[in-house]
Scaffold this motif. Structure first.
Motif, mmCIF file in Angstrom:
data_model
loop_
_atom_site.group_PDB
_atom_site.id
_atom_site.type_symbol
_atom_site.label_atom_id
_atom_site.label_comp_id
_atom_site.label_asym_id
_atom_site.label_seq_id
_atom_site.Cartn_x
_atom_site.Cartn_y
_atom_site.Cartn_z
ATOM 1 N N GLU A 112 -40.335 42.540 -18.942
ATOM 2 C CA GLU A 112 -41.381 42.344 -19.940
ATOM 3 C C GLU A 112 -42.581 41.593 -19.348
ATOM 4 O OE1 GLU A 112 -38.192 41.692 -20.351
ATOM 5 O OE2 GLU A 112 -37.649 43.258 -21.800
ATOM 6 N N LYS A 113 -42.303 40.538 -18.542
ATOM 7 C CA LYS A 113 -43.403 39.793 -17.925
ATOM 8 C C LYS A 113 -44.163 40.657 -16.916
ATOM 9 C CE LYS A 113 -42.012 34.945 -18.308
ATOM 10 N NZ LYS A 113 -41.722 33.703 -17.552
ATOM 11 N N ARG A 114 -43.409 41.420 -16.139
ATOM 12 C CA ARG A 114 -44.054 42.285 -15.150
ATOM 13 C C ARG A 114 -44.955 43.306 -15.834
ATOM 14 N NH1 ARG A 114 -42.863 43.000 -9.948
ATOM 15 N NH2 ARG A 114 -40.875 41.898 -10.231
ATOM 16 N N GLN A 115 -44.460 43.888 -16.950
ATOM 17 C CA GLN A 115 -45.249 44.873 -17.673
ATOM 18 C C GLN A 115 -46.482 44.233 -18.299
ATOM 19 O OE1 GLN A 115 -44.547 48.300 -17.772
ATOM 20 N NE2 GLN A 115 -46.673 48.268 -18.489
ATOM 21 N N ALA A 116 -46.339 42.997 -18.781
ATOM 22 C CA ALA A 116 -47.480 42.297 -19.378
ATOM 23 C C ALA A 116 -48.576 42.077 -18.344
ATOM 24 C CB ALA A 116 -47.023 40.957 -19.963
ATOM 25 N N VAL A 117 -48.191 41.706 -17.132
ATOM 26 C CA VAL A 117 -49.170 41.506 -16.068
ATOM 27 C C VAL A 117 -49.838 42.829 -15.704
ATOM 28 C CG1 VAL A 117 -49.457 40.889 -13.628
ATOM 29 C CG2 VAL A 117 -48.060 39.446 -15.131
ATOM 30 N N ILE A 176 -53.808 43.701 -15.993
ATOM 31 C CA ILE A 176 -54.588 44.190 -14.848
ATOM 32 C C ILE A 176 -55.354 45.448 -15.229
ATOM 33 C CG2 ILE A 176 -54.384 45.264 -12.569
ATOM 34 C CD1 ILE A 176 -52.112 43.266 -11.987
ATOM 35 N N ALA A 177 -54.674 46.359 -15.931
ATOM 36 C CA ALA A 177 -55.324 47.598 -16.346
ATOM 37 C C ALA A 177 -56.425 47.331 -17.356
ATOM 38 C CB ALA A 177 -54.281 48.547 -16.935
ATOM 39 N N GLN A 178 -56.172 46.434 -18.291
ATOM 40 C CA GLN A 178 -57.144 46.119 -19.338
ATOM 41 C C GLN A 178 -58.410 45.492 -18.756
ATOM 42 O OE1 GLN A 178 -55.557 43.668 -22.509
ATOM 43 N NE2 GLN A 178 -57.589 42.851 -23.022
ATOM 44 N N LEU A 179 -58.237 44.647 -17.745
ATOM 45 C CA LEU A 179 -59.362 43.913 -17.175
ATOM 46 C C LEU A 179 -59.965 44.598 -15.948
ATOM 47 C CD1 LEU A 179 -57.758 40.355 -17.397
ATOM 48 C CD2 LEU A 179 -59.581 41.259 -18.867
ATOM 49 N N ASN A 180 -59.375 45.759 -15.558
ATOM 50 C CA ASN A 180 -59.818 46.465 -14.341
ATOM 51 C C ASN A 180 -59.817 45.530 -13.139
ATOM 52 O OD1 ASN A 180 -60.315 49.008 -15.570
ATOM 53 N ND2 ASN A 180 -62.252 48.204 -16.383
ATOM 54 N N PHE A 181 -58.746 44.743 -13.042
ATOM 55 C CA PHE A 181 -58.651 43.733 -11.992
ATOM 56 C C PHE A 181 -58.310 44.387 -10.650
ATOM 57 C CE2 PHE A 181 -55.842 40.817 -9.551
ATOM 58 C CZ PHE A 181 -56.772 39.816 -9.284
ATOM 59 N N GLU A 182 -59.059 44.012 -9.604
ATOM 60 C CA GLU A 182 -58.798 44.484 -8.242
ATOM 61 C C GLU A 182 -58.326 43.302 -7.399
ATOM 62 O OE1 GLU A 182 -58.823 47.367 -6.814
ATOM 63 O OE2 GLU A 182 -59.501 48.555 -8.523
ATOM 64 N N MET A 192 -57.882 36.393 -11.282
ATOM 65 C CA MET A 192 -56.447 36.255 -11.452
ATOM 66 C C MET A 192 -56.114 35.321 -12.614
ATOM 67 S SD MET A 192 -53.575 35.210 -8.595
ATOM 68 C CE MET A 192 -54.228 36.381 -7.419
ATOM 69 N N GLN A 193 -56.969 34.300 -12.779
ATOM 70 C CA GLN A 193 -56.766 33.372 -13.889
ATOM 71 C C GLN A 193 -56.865 34.095 -15.227
ATOM 72 O OE1 GLN A 193 -59.433 30.052 -13.762
ATOM 73 N NE2 GLN A 193 -58.455 28.969 -15.465
ATOM 74 N N GLU A 194 -57.811 35.027 -15.350
ATOM 75 C CA GLU A 194 -57.975 35.770 -16.597
ATOM 76 C C GLU A 194 -56.784 36.684 -16.846
ATOM 77 O OE1 GLU A 194 -60.072 36.771 -20.121
ATOM 78 O OE2 GLU A 194 -60.129 35.098 -18.714
ATOM 79 N N VAL A 195 -56.271 37.299 -15.775
ATOM 80 C CA VAL A 195 -55.073 38.144 -15.905
ATOM 81 C C VAL A 195 -53.912 37.312 -16.423
ATOM 82 C CG1 VAL A 195 -53.347 39.477 -14.623
ATOM 83 C CG2 VAL A 195 -55.776 39.800 -14.142
ATOM 84 N N ALA A 196 -53.737 36.113 -15.866
ATOM 85 C CA ALA A 196 -52.646 35.235 -16.299
ATOM 86 C C ALA A 196 -52.797 34.863 -17.765
ATOM 87 C CB ALA A 196 -52.623 33.984 -15.426
ATOM 88 N N ARG A 197 -54.046 34.598 -18.207
ATOM 89 C CA ARG A 197 -54.280 34.216 -19.607
ATOM 90 C C ARG A 197 -53.930 35.357 -20.554
ATOM 91 N NH1 ARG A 197 -57.634 34.936 -23.538
ATOM 92 N NH2 ARG A 197 -58.946 36.354 -22.311
ATOM 93 N N VAL A 198 -54.417 36.578 -20.229
ATOM 94 C CA VAL A 198 -54.158 37.727 -21.096
ATOM 95 C C VAL A 198 -52.671 38.072 -21.128
ATOM 96 C CG1 VAL A 198 -54.591 40.197 -21.397
ATOM 97 C CG2 VAL A 198 -56.470 38.660 -20.787
ATOM 98 N N ALA A 199 -51.998 37.944 -19.972
ATOM 99 C CA ALA A 199 -50.581 38.302 -19.890
ATOM 100 C C ALA A 199 -49.677 37.209 -20.443
ATOM 101 C CB ALA A 199 -50.200 38.599 -18.448
ATOM 102 N N GLY A 200 -50.222 35.992 -20.585
ATOM 103 C CA GLY A 200 -49.414 34.893 -21.099
ATOM 104 C C GLY A 200 -48.427 34.351 -20.090
ATOM 105 N N VAL A 201 -48.840 34.374 -18.817
ATOM 106 C CA VAL A 201 -47.976 33.846 -17.751
ATOM 107 C C VAL A 201 -48.805 32.920 -16.873
ATOM 108 C CG1 VAL A 201 -46.501 35.897 -17.751
ATOM 109 C CG2 VAL A 201 -48.470 35.777 -16.202
ATOM 110 N N SER A 202 -48.162 32.278 -15.910
ATOM 111 C CA SER A 202 -48.871 31.383 -15.005
ATOM 112 C C SER A 202 -49.580 32.177 -13.910
ATOM 113 C CB SER A 202 -47.900 30.392 -14.369
ATOM 114 O OG SER A 202 -47.002 31.074 -13.501
ATOM 115 N N ILE A 203 -50.576 31.524 -13.288
ATOM 116 C CA ILE A 203 -51.295 32.167 -12.187
ATOM 117 C C ILE A 203 -50.347 32.447 -11.024
ATOM 118 C CG2 ILE A 203 -53.110 31.837 -10.462
ATOM 119 C CD1 ILE A 203 -54.668 30.225 -12.485
#
Length: 327
Positions: A28-33, A37-43, A1-12
């Motif tokens: 815009e923030k929701r779409q960035a997250v 998630i899609a880029q990192l294949n986050f589950e 989740m920390q990596e998702v926050a970093r890539v999206a530019g938002v807080s954890i």
């Protein structure tokens, strides 16, 4: 989740709230997250999420016979409703036995399911209502009203009446009936509908035309054998379910009795196989899939603390090729 926050530019915490559906953030923030998630294949950790909500994201389903095509139709409806909701079904069988049903419900409660769907069964309404103090429940096949429970029922008496009325409208007056088990409420009601239709048509009730069955195919076969042994005349059979109608069909075939030329036959349920019997079976259609789907949807609503009303559905006459008019 920390990596998702970093890539999206938002807080954890923002990522966590978006995943839990509680965040009020810009599009815009929701779409960035979502893109991160899609880029990192986050589950997401579903277990952690469910524990945070105080839920296990499981739904108990008490069926009666896991090998029955009747219950399988209803279970498919339950599965359809739970798809993509995050909930998983935990299925157990009560075997039409009150003690087994009680044991299975207590087992499901011990597993901390978020709710229970009871498909028919033999438990008394008072027993079911007692369990709702621990877990919300939706039940099919009976009438129950409570804050944490609702029921989806079919008017079996009206359906039994309609099945018999169909045969009467085809000029049949000697109508045999293969009953379901005496302890089954729906079987008793279908028989009551049969009696009412005969009475309204001015046809005397003949007990010799009624044979007990157990809702399984062999009992339908044995019932026809018994009718033939009795030597009582009949021109039509109303079987209290499709499975017994299948057995009745086989017994008639073995005695070179043609359907519908010699005997008309009507079943009850409209199981998938009924369209493919020889000839295709006339029957009363229970919306089994829809009842299962509605039961699951209703349970999820109760879990979300929404008020859900009980409902009664109707069976539909499906005329195929096993009934004909007497001339």
């Amino acid at each position: 989740m920390q990596e998702v926050a970093r890539v999206a530019g938002v807080s954890i915490s923002t990522v966590s709230r978006i995943l839990n559906g509680t965040a009020r953030v810009s599009r815009e923030k929701r779409q960035a997250v979502q893109d991160a998630i899609a880029q990192l294949n986050f589950e997401p950790n579903r277990l952690a999420q469910s524990l945070k909500r105080g839920r296990t994201m499981t739904v108990g389903v008490l069926t009666q016979d896991i090998g029955s095509s009747y219950f399988n139709e209803t279970l498919q409806g339950v599965d359809k409703a739970l798809a993509n909701t995050g909930y998983a079904p935990l299925i157990v069988s009560g075997h039409w036995d009150t003690q087994d049903e009680s044991d299975r419900i207590r087992l499901l409660i011990a597993r901390r399911v978020d709710g229970i769907i009871i498909l028919y069964g033999t438990l008394e309404p008072e027993q079911i209502l007692a369990y709702t103090e621990q877990v919300p429940i939706v039940v099919t096949g009976r009438r129950i009203e409570a804050e944490r429970a609702c029921a989806i029922d079919l008017d079996h008496e009206a359906a039994g009446y309609a099945a018999t009325r169909h045969l009467l409208d085809l000029n049949h007056r000697r109508i045999a009936h293969i009953k379901g088990p005496e302890e089954h409420r729906d079987a008793v009601q279908r028989f009551a509908g049969y009696r009412r239709a005969l009475s309204e048509a001015g046809v005397d009730y003949d007990q010799r035309l009624v044979v007990n069955g157990d809702f399984r195919e062999p009992s339908g076969l044995l019932a026809v054998m018994e009718l033939l042994r009795r030597g009582v005349s009949f021109t039509a059979i109303f079987a209290a379910n499709d499975q017994m109608a299948y057995g009745a069909r086989l017994a008639l075939y073995r005695h070179n009795i043609r359907i519908p030329e010699d005997i008309s036959l009507i079943g009850f349920d409209d199981l998938p196989s009924s369209s493919y019997t020889t000839p295709p079976l006339t029957t009363m259609r229970q919306p089994l899939f829809d009842m299962g789907q509605t039961a699951a949807e209703s349970l999820l609503s109760i879990i979300d603390q929404k008020r859900v009303e009980s409902m009664r559905v109707k069976a539909e006459l499906v005329v195929r090729e096993t009934t004909r008019r007497l001339t």
